[in-house]
Design a protein around this motif. Structure first.
Motif, PDB file in Angstrom:
ATOM      1  N   ALA A 144       0.831  -1.208   0.000  1.00  8.76           N
ATOM      2  CA  ALA A 144       0.000   0.000   0.000  1.00  8.76           C
ATOM      3  C   ALA A 144       0.865   1.257   0.000  1.00  8.76           C
ATOM      4  CB  ALA A 144      -0.922  -0.006   1.217  1.00  8.76           C
ATOM      5  N   ILE A 145       1.954   1.228   0.771  1.00  9.98           N
ATOM      6  CA  ILE A 145       2.876   2.369   0.802  1.00  9.98           C
ATOM      7  C   ILE A 145       3.488   2.585  -0.570  1.00  9.98           C
ATOM      8  CG2 ILE A 145       5.048   3.209   1.773  1.00  9.98           C
ATOM      9  CD1 ILE A 145       4.310   1.735   4.362  1.00  9.98           C
ATOM     10  N   ASP A 146       3.890   1.491  -1.223  1.00  8.70           N
ATOM     11  CA  ASP A 146       4.480   1.612  -2.559  1.00  8.70           C
ATOM     12  C   ASP A 146       3.457   2.112  -3.580  1.00  8.70           C
ATOM     13  OD1 ASP A 146       6.871   0.683  -1.569  1.00  8.70           O
ATOM     14  OD2 ASP A 146       6.493  -1.406  -2.134  1.00  8.70           O
ATOM     15  N   GLU A 147       2.249   1.577  -3.529  1.00  9.88           N
ATOM     16  CA  GLU A 147       1.229   1.949  -4.521  1.00  9.88           C
ATOM     17  C   GLU A 147       0.805   3.400  -4.387  1.00  9.88           C
ATOM     18  OE1 GLU A 147      -1.349  -1.060  -3.241  1.00  9.88           O
ATOM     19  OE2 GLU A 147      -0.490  -2.621  -4.527  1.00  9.88           O
ATOM     20  N   LEU A 148       0.603   3.855  -3.160  1.00 12.71           N
ATOM     21  CA  LEU A 148       0.183   5.241  -2.963  1.00 12.71           C
ATOM     22  C   LEU A 148       1.356   6.209  -3.031  1.00 12.71           C
ATOM     23  CD1 LEU A 148      -2.570   4.896  -0.206  1.00 12.71           C
ATOM     24  CD2 LEU A 148      -2.809   4.983  -2.694  1.00 12.71           C
ATOM     25  N   GLY A 149       2.565   5.674  -3.130  1.00 13.72           N
ATOM     26  CA  GLY A 149       3.748   6.510  -3.343  1.00 13.72           C
ATOM     27  C   GLY A 149       4.262   6.412  -4.761  1.00 13.72           C
ATOM     28  N   SER A 150       3.465   5.825  -5.660  1.00 16.17           N
ATOM     29  CA  SER A 150       3.875   5.644  -7.049  1.00 16.17           C
ATOM     30  C   SER A 150       4.108   6.986  -7.733  1.00 16.17           C
ATOM     31  CB  SER A 150       2.793   4.864  -7.806  1.00 16.17           C
ATOM     32  OG  SER A 150       3.051   4.871  -9.192  1.00 16.17           O
TER      33      SER A 150
ATOM     34  N   ALA B 101       0.319  15.519  -4.980  1.00 20.62           N
ATOM     35  CA  ALA B 101      -0.468  15.642  -3.742  1.00 20.62           C
ATOM     36  C   ALA B 101      -0.422  14.350  -2.930  1.00 20.62           C
ATOM     37  CB  ALA B 101      -1.906  16.012  -4.074  1.00 20.62           C
ATOM     38  N   TRP B 102      -0.252  13.200  -3.600  1.00 18.51           N
ATOM     39  CA  TRP B 102      -0.187  11.925  -2.887  1.00 18.51           C
ATOM     40  C   TRP B 102       1.157  11.728  -2.183  1.00 18.51           C
ATOM     41  CZ3 TRP B 102      -4.132   8.578  -2.112  1.00 18.51           C
ATOM     42  CH2 TRP B 102      -5.279   8.724  -2.891  1.00 18.51           C
ATOM     43  N   GLN B 103       2.142  12.557  -2.526  1.00 16.69           N
ATOM     44  CA  GLN B 103       3.484  12.362  -1.984  1.00 16.69           C
ATOM     45  C   GLN B 103       3.747  13.194  -0.718  1.00 16.69           C
ATOM     46  OE1 GLN B 103       4.915  10.037  -3.790  1.00 16.69           O
ATOM     47  NE2 GLN B 103       3.380  10.191  -5.425  1.00 16.69           N
ATOM     48  N   VAL B 104       2.824  14.092  -0.384  1.00 13.38           N
ATOM     49  CA  VAL B 104       3.084  15.020   0.711  1.00 13.38           C
ATOM     50  C   VAL B 104       2.627  14.467   2.068  1.00 13.38           C
ATOM     51  CG1 VAL B 104       2.935  17.014  -0.811  1.00 13.38           C
ATOM     52  CG2 VAL B 104       0.881  16.215   0.384  1.00 13.38           C
ATOM     53  N   TYR B 105       1.999  13.290   2.065  1.00 13.66           N
ATOM     54  CA  TYR B 105       1.495  12.732   3.324  1.00 13.66           C
ATOM     55  C   TYR B 105       1.485  11.208   3.217  1.00 13.66           C
ATOM     56  CZ  TYR B 105      -1.409  12.211   7.494  1.00 13.66           C
ATOM     57  OH  TYR B 105      -1.881  11.867   8.746  1.00 13.66           O
ATOM     58  N   PRO B 106       1.795  10.492   4.299  1.00 16.70           N
ATOM     59  CA  PRO B 106       1.775   9.013   4.260  1.00 16.70           C
ATOM     60  C   PRO B 106       0.346   8.474   4.325  1.00 16.70           C
ATOM     61  CG  PRO B 106       2.399   9.753   6.452  1.00 16.70           C
ATOM     62  CD  PRO B 106       2.321  10.995   5.583  1.00 16.70           C
ATOM     63  N   TYR B 107      -0.367   8.571   3.203  1.00 18.34           N
ATOM     64  CA  TYR B 107      -1.773   8.199   3.175  1.00 18.34           C
ATOM     65  C   TYR B 107      -2.001   6.725   3.497  1.00 18.34           C
ATOM     66  CZ  TYR B 107      -3.067  12.741   1.271  1.00 18.34           C
ATOM     67  OH  TYR B 107      -3.287  14.088   1.105  1.00 18.34           O
TER      68      TYR B 107
END
Length: 344
Positions: A78-84, A90-96
């Motif tokens: 999940a960390i890798d996918e949402l950090g793609s 905008a997805w990179q500014v917070y550990p969603y």
């Protein structure tokens, strides 16, 4: 870098080894169902005659598998996918991914807390005691009202027997009611655990159907689904339900076995348009993996780890050998599942 260079667009899943890909749903169905159903059938069937140490091994091994699945096979992807890099900045500014997992953990906790308070209040109204850290129906002890009327000491034996019979009838009715409530609570717990595992299995199937490293991933997923099925099945086998709910563990095991083949079949159907690395796929799978990880983290650490060891009187008061055996089985399951994370 363009979306094409990053392979962020739709379509383009691998089509190599198509015949084996087409057969993979049946192969994985057999492995998944076998892993999930074996503990359930072994617990119920006398003809299997599985020794108790073997069944205990499966139970504790399964706890380790579920915990490792939560961290290695759900939260990390999940960390890798949402950090793609395919996703917007905008997805990179917070550990969603971590935030969604945390949200899932506290959501399950609050739901269980509310349900427990409601159930405890209901049992108190019925003059029944409940062990907060117990397991199954046996954790509830029914008792009658304890009066202080000294005149009861002067009753004849006949009166006492008559009163005892009435009390037993009341207690029996209360136990039956509580068994239904307890069964509902356990079924909800099974559904929560199943939900986390099922989402993960569907995503695995979609990925396998279009992944270019099919052979390696296929072999790993066979072991992955078998071990995860064993972990789920060992938990389904030990829940205590009234006879009218005896079908629940079997249905849950079959549902688990069907999810990955369904995901593979869906992936094969959209292999020319589905790309697991695309922007939309990364967001959807990342969010679902993060939420599922929270479910399994809470279930694994609280419902399985804490209740099986810290709040289990048999384990606390048992021999050092029994404790060492249980811990070894759990760590072995966790280690095997964590090792599989190297490839899948």
């Amino acid at each position: 870098m363009s979306d094409d260079a990053l392979n962020c667009g739709a379509g383009g899943g691998s089509d190599t080894h198509f015949h084996l890909r087409a057969a993979s749903p049946v192969i994985i169905l057999i492995c998944s169902v076998s892993g999930a159903m074996f503990p359930v059938l072994a617990k119920r069937s006398s003809w299997l005659n599985v020794p108790k140490p073997v069944f205990e091994f499966a139970k504790y091994f399964g706890s380790g598998v579920i915990i490792a699945t939560a961290f290695i096979h759900l939260l990390s992807p999940a960390i890798d996918e949402l950090g793609s890099p395919c996703l917007s900045p905008a997805w990179q500014v917070y550990p969603y991914a971590l935030a969604l997992s945390l949200l899932s953990i506290f959501s399950i906790f609050i739901v269980e807390l509310v349900a427990f308070r409601w159930g405890t209040a209901k049992l108190t109204a019925l003059n029944m005691e409940h062990d907060a850290h117990g397991h199954g129906v046996g954790s509830v002890a029914a008792h009658g009202p304890e009066g202080n009327d000294q005149r009861g000491l002067e009753q004849t034996n006949g009166d006492r027997n008559y009163e005892k019979k009435n009390m037993d009838d009341v207690e029996s009715l209360q136990v039956v009611r509580n068994m239904d409530d307890n069964a509902a609570a356990q079924i909800i717990g099974v559904m929560i655990l199943e939900f986390g595992v099922v989402l993960h299995s569907v995503l695995i199937g979609l990925t396998l159907a279009v992944n270019e490293n099919f052979i390696v991933l296929f072999v790993v997923i066979i072991f992955h689904q078998t071990f995860e099925g064993l972990g789920l099945g060992s938990r389904l086998a030990v829940i205590q339900l009234p006879p009218k709910y005896h079908y629940v563990p079997i249905v849950a095991a079959l549902l688990y076995g069907l999810t990955t083949p369904i995901g593979i079949a869906a992936g094969l159907g959209v292999r020319t348009t589905y790309n697991p690395d695309s922007t939309k796929a990364s967001i959807v799978s990342g969010v679902l993996d993060a939420l599922s990880s929270g479910i399994l983290i809470y279930t694994g650490l609280v419902e399985l780890l804490a209740h099986e060891f810290l709040f289990n009187k048999e384990m606390i008061n048992g021999s050092n050998g029994k404790l060492a055996y249980a811990l070894s089985c759990m760590l072995f399951g966790c280690g095997i599942m964590a090792l599989l994370g190297r490839w899948a």
